[in-house]
Enzyme design. Structure first.
Site, short mmCIF file in Angstrom:
data_model
loop_
_atom_site.label_atom_id
_atom_site.label_comp_id
_atom_site.label_asym_id
_atom_site.label_seq_id
_atom_site.Cartn_x
_atom_site.Cartn_y
_atom_site.Cartn_z
N CYS A 17 -3.70 2.01 -9.59
CA CYS A 17 -4.63 3.02 -10.08
C CYS A 17 -4.67 4.17 -9.07
CB CYS A 17 -6.02 2.43 -10.27
SG CYS A 17 -6.89 2.07 -8.71
N GLU B 7 -3.87 -4.19 -4.22
CA GLU B 7 -3.23 -3.28 -3.27
C GLU B 7 -4.15 -3.00 -2.09
OE1 GLU B 7 -2.31 -1.64 -7.49
OE2 GLU B 7 -3.89 -2.78 -6.50
N CYS C 21 -6.20 3.22 -5.60
CA CYS C 21 -5.26 2.47 -4.77
C CYS C 21 -4.11 3.36 -4.31
CB CYS C 21 -4.74 1.25 -5.52
SG CYS C 21 -5.98 -0.06 -5.68
#
Length: 160
Positions: A104, A80, A107
């Site tokens: 996560c 990402e 990100c």
């Protein structure tokens, strides 16, 4: 008469994210991402890997080690983040991110800060972890719609 068995936009962009994941050198988890604007144009792609300039052969790819510095975790850039940083678009405001793994929390912050408003993810294998819970909370509080991709079962074979 036009053909009717063409793939949908979601199938197309998740397919690009999945293909991008194949570039990852990680022997455990390969993640790909594809960012698309509201005109259905791809503005960036990314996959999880070492930062530009780091020789993949000189970096650790292990999940465990004597020290965190013996593992991939402090070094690998997530798909990402790579897609966000690789974008040539002047703005990602309102874009959609297709990603093969639920983001996560780190990100998620980058996704929110970049202006992406929709995240379509394929898998959420870390569901229930603090990182994923924090991501979902951030997305909810900041108006980013996160939705799981629904596989259609279509098969596409590529001969490379």
């Amino acid at each position: 008469m036009k053909r009717k068995d063409y793939i949908t936009w979601d199938e197309y962009f998740m397919g690009i994210a999945t293909l991008s994941a194949e570039r990852s050198k990680d022997n455990n988890t390969q993640v790909g991402a594809c960012i698309v604007n509201d005109e259905h144009k791809i503005v960036s792609v990314g996959y999880n890997g070492m930062p530009t300039g780091c020789d993949d052969d000189d970096m650790p790819w292990e999940r465990e080690g004597d020290s965190v510095l013996d593992t991939k975790y402090p070094f690998v850039c997530h798909a990402e983040l790579n897609a966000i940083l690789n974008s040539s678009a002047s703005s990602l405001n309102g874009c959609t991110l297709y990603v093969t793994l639920f983001p996560c929390n780190e990100c998620a912050k980058a996704i929110i800060q970049s202006g992406i408003k929709r995240v379509v993810y394929y898998s959420n294998k870390y569901d229930g972890t603090d990182s994923v819970t924090a991501s979902a909370m951030l997305f909810d509080k900041c108006g980013v719609k996160a939705e799981q991709y629904e596989p259609t079962g279509k098969k596409i074979e590529l001969d490379m």
